[in-house]
Motif scaffolding. Structure first.
Motif, short mmCIF file in Angstrom:
data_model
loop_
_atom_site.label_atom_id
_atom_site.label_comp_id
_atom_site.label_asym_id
_atom_site.label_seq_id
_atom_site.Cartn_x
_atom_site.Cartn_y
_atom_site.Cartn_z
N LEU A 85 0.85 -1.20 0.00
CA LEU A 85 0.00 0.00 0.00
C LEU A 85 0.89 1.25 0.00
N LEU A 86 0.51 2.23 -0.82
CA LEU A 86 1.22 3.50 -0.89
C LEU A 86 0.22 4.63 -0.70
N SER A 87 0.42 5.45 0.32
CA SER A 87 -0.50 6.55 0.61
C SER A 87 0.23 7.88 0.60
N ILE A 88 -0.49 8.92 0.18
CA ILE A 88 0.05 10.27 0.13
C ILE A 88 -0.73 11.14 1.11
N ASP A 89 -0.02 11.81 1.98
CA ASP A 89 -0.62 12.73 2.94
C ASP A 89 -0.45 14.15 2.42
N GLU A 90 -1.55 14.72 1.92
CA GLU A 90 -1.49 16.06 1.34
C GLU A 90 -1.41 17.16 2.39
N GLY A 91 -1.71 16.82 3.63
CA GLY A 91 -1.69 17.84 4.68
C GLY A 91 -2.96 18.65 4.70
N TYR A 95 -9.33 15.94 7.09
CA TYR A 95 -9.67 15.07 5.96
C TYR A 95 -8.65 13.95 5.81
N ARG A 96 -7.45 14.31 5.36
CA ARG A 96 -6.47 13.26 5.10
C ARG A 96 -5.96 12.60 6.38
N ASP A 97 -5.81 13.36 7.46
CA ASP A 97 -5.33 12.75 8.69
C ASP A 97 -6.29 11.68 9.19
N ASP A 98 -7.60 11.89 8.98
CA ASP A 98 -8.58 10.88 9.39
C ASP A 98 -8.60 9.69 8.43
N SER A 99 -8.49 9.96 7.13
CA SER A 99 -8.57 8.87 6.15
C SER A 99 -7.37 7.93 6.25
N LEU A 100 -6.22 8.44 6.70
CA LEU A 100 -5.04 7.60 6.84
C LEU A 100 -5.24 6.54 7.93
N PHE A 230 -13.30 5.51 4.25
CA PHE A 230 -13.53 6.90 4.65
C PHE A 230 -14.38 7.57 3.57
N SER A 231 -15.52 8.13 3.95
CA SER A 231 -16.47 8.64 2.95
C SER A 231 -16.63 10.15 2.96
N THR A 232 -15.91 10.86 3.80
CA THR A 232 -16.03 12.33 3.85
C THR A 232 -15.34 12.96 2.64
N GLU A 233 -16.02 13.93 2.04
CA GLU A 233 -15.45 14.62 0.88
C GLU A 233 -14.37 15.60 1.31
N CYS A 234 -13.36 15.76 0.47
CA CYS A 234 -12.30 16.72 0.75
C CYS A 234 -12.89 18.11 0.97
N VAL A 235 -12.38 18.80 1.97
CA VAL A 235 -12.94 20.12 2.32
C VAL A 235 -12.74 21.15 1.21
N PHE A 236 -11.79 20.89 0.30
CA PHE A 236 -11.54 21.83 -0.80
C PHE A 236 -12.21 21.40 -2.10
N ALA A 237 -12.82 20.20 -2.13
CA ALA A 237 -13.39 19.64 -3.36
C ALA A 237 -14.60 20.38 -3.91
N PRO A 238 -15.47 20.99 -3.09
CA PRO A 238 -16.66 21.64 -3.65
C PRO A 238 -16.37 22.67 -4.73
N ASN A 239 -15.16 23.22 -4.77
CA ASN A 239 -14.82 24.23 -5.77
C ASN A 239 -14.17 23.62 -7.01
N ALA A 240 -14.06 22.30 -7.06
CA ALA A 240 -13.35 21.65 -8.15
C ALA A 240 -14.18 21.68 -9.44
N TYR A 241 -13.49 21.88 -10.57
CA TYR A 241 -14.13 21.89 -11.88
C TYR A 241 -14.77 20.54 -12.19
N ARG A 242 -14.17 19.47 -11.68
CA ARG A 242 -14.68 18.12 -11.92
C ARG A 242 -16.12 17.96 -11.41
N GLY A 243 -16.48 18.71 -10.39
CA GLY A 243 -17.82 18.58 -9.82
C GLY A 243 -18.92 18.86 -10.84
N HIS A 244 -18.67 19.78 -11.77
CA HIS A 244 -19.66 20.10 -12.80
C HIS A 244 -19.80 18.95 -13.79
N ALA A 245 -18.66 18.35 -14.17
CA ALA A 245 -18.71 17.19 -15.07
C ALA A 245 -19.40 16.02 -14.39
N ARG A 246 -19.17 15.85 -13.09
CA ARG A 246 -19.80 14.76 -12.35
C ARG A 246 -21.32 14.93 -12.30
#
Length: 342
Positions: A85-91, A95-100, A230-246
Motif C-alpha cells: 500500500l502506498l499513501s500520500i498525505d497532502e496535509g 480530511y487526510r489525517d482521518d482517512s489515513l 472513509f467517505s467524507t469529501e475533501c474540504v476543498f473539493a466543492p470548488n473543483a471543476y470536476r464537480g460540474h462534469a460529475r
C-alpha cells in the motif's frame, strides 16, 4: 413476490445491478463484480507473475475496494503478486489525517506493508498552507499535480514494478467530458488508457483495474462486504471543476445507465489528426520524474510557491514567464534603489 436470481443459483434476488440491470443475489453480485475485474486484468495484461505492485491507497471507497479485490483475486487466481500500500498525505486537516487511519486498518486487515509520504516531506508545503496562499481557486491543480508526482516518488522509493490506482468508470467518463470542454486534445485520448508509462521509458507503469467498474457498484460492494472506508469529501473539493462534469454525468446516467460506458468507449476510439502537435512524455531535467514539459508542472508550481508567486504555474506558460520577468525586474529595481542610497 420474490424474484429469482438471474444467475440461476436458486436464491432470491437481492439487488439490481446499476451497470447491467441484472437482478442478482448478494453472493452472485460479489462474484460477478470480482470476475469482471479479473477479466479486465487478464485481457489487458496488467500484471506479470512475481511483480511488486503498489496500490495507491487513500482510504476512500475506490482504493479500499481495490485493495480488497486485488487481495482476493491474487489468492483465488494465483497471480503471484507482492501487494503493498502506498499513501500520500497532502496535509489537509480534518480530511487526510482521518482517512489515513482507514488506510492503516486496511494494512492490518490484508497484511500489506504500508508506506506514507507527505507533501511536507516531499515539497516542504502542505495543502492547508498552499490554500492559504492561493485561496480556494485552483487549489485542486496543485494537489493533483503534486499527488501524481508523489505517487511516482513513492513507487520509486518502494522499488515497485507497477502502481494500481482506484480510478473507476465514472472517473474516466468525467475526465473525458472535462477534456472535451477544455479542448485538451493531449489528455483526451490518454485519459482512457488503462495502462500508462512503461519500464522501457524509465517510468513506473500505472494501471486502472477498476476502469470498467461503476461507482455505484463499488459503493454497493463495499457496503455489503462491510469494508471499512472513509467517505467524507475533501474540504476543498466543492470548488473543483470536476464537480460540474460529475453532476452532468449523473444526470445522463439517470436517463441512460450505459452513458458511462458509452463515453469511455467513445474516448477510446478518438483519433487525433497527425497535424495536431502532441506533447512528448519524457523526464523532467530538474527532478528526474516523468513529464511532458521542461521543467515539469510540479517543479513550476513549487518554484512559484517558493518565490512568492503562487499562480506562476496556473494558466498558459507565457503568463508564467511574464510573472517571473516582472518579479526579476522589480528585484533589479529594488537592488538599484538600495545601491543609490549608499
Amino acid at each position: 413476490m420474490p424474484i429469482a436470481c438471474r444467475s440461476g443459483c436458486g436464491r432470491n434476488a437481492f439487488m439490481r445491478r446499476p451497470k447491467t440491470g441484472d437482478v442478482l443475489c448478494k453472493d452472485c453480485f460479489f462474484l460477478a463484480f470480482e470476475t469482471e475485474i479479473h477479466n479486465t486484468i487478464q485481457q489487458e495484461h496488467l500484471f506479470n507473475p512475481g511483480e511488486k505492485v503498489a496500490i495507491a491507497a487513500s482510504g476512500g471507497k475506490d482504493s479500499t475496494v481495490l485493495a480488497h479485490v486485488m487481495n482476493v483475486l491474487n489468492k483465488r487466481y494465483n497471480y503471484g503478486l507482492d501487494l503493498v500500500l502506498l499513501s500520500i498525505d497532502e496535509g489537509i486537516t480534518g480530511y487526510r489525517d482521518d482517512s489515513l487511519k482507514t488506510v492503516a486498518q486496511n494494512r492490518d486487515d490484508y497484511g500489506m506493508p504500508l508506506r506514507v509520504l507527505s507533501y511536507q516531506e516531499l515539497y516542504g508545503w502542505t495543502m492547508d498552507r498552499i490554500v492559504a496562499e492561493i485561496g480556494r481557486s485552483n487549489n485542486c491543480t496543485f494537489c493533483g499535480v503534486f499527488r501524481r508526482q508523489a505517487l511516482d516518488r513513492g513507487a520509486r522509493l518502494m522499488e515497485v514494478d507497477c502502481v494500481a490506482t482506484g480510478h473507476n468508470a465514472d472517473d474516466i467518463a468525467e475526465t473525458v467530458i472535462m477534456n472535451i470542454l477544455r479542448g485538451d486534445t493531449a489528455r483526451l485520448r490518454r485519459c482512457c488508457d488503462i495502462k500508462t508509462g512503461s519500464k522501457d521509458a524509465d517510468t513506473i507503469p500505472r494501471v486502472k483495474p477498476l476502469k470498467y467498474s461503476y461507482e455505484k457498484e463499488i459503493v454497493m460492494y463495499a457496503h455489503f462486504k462491510k469494508l471499512v472506508y472513509f467517505s467524507t469529501e475533501c474540504v476543498f473539493a466543492p470548488n473543483a471543476y470536476r464537480g460540474h462534469a460529475r453532476a452532468f454525468l449523473k444526470d445522463l446516467e439517470k436517463v441512460r445507465p450505459s452513458a458511462i460506458m458509452d463515453i469511455i468507449h467513445a474516448g477510446e476510439q478518438l483519433q487525433i489528426k497527425g497535424t495536431v502537435k502532441k506533447p512528448v512524455r519524457g523526464v523532467c531535467g530538474r527532478c528526474g520524474f516523468v513529464s511532458s514539459q521542461q521543467p515539469c508542472k510540479a517543479c513550476v508550481l513549487l518554484e512559484g510557491l517558493n518565490r512568492g508567486l503562487p499562480k506562476l504555474g496556473i494558466g498558459k506558460k507565457s503568463k508564467g514567464d511574464r510573472m517571473v520577468a516582472l518579479q526579476e525586474q522589480q528585484l533589479r529595481e529594488k537592488a538599484h534603489l538600495v545601491k543609490n542610497d549608499f
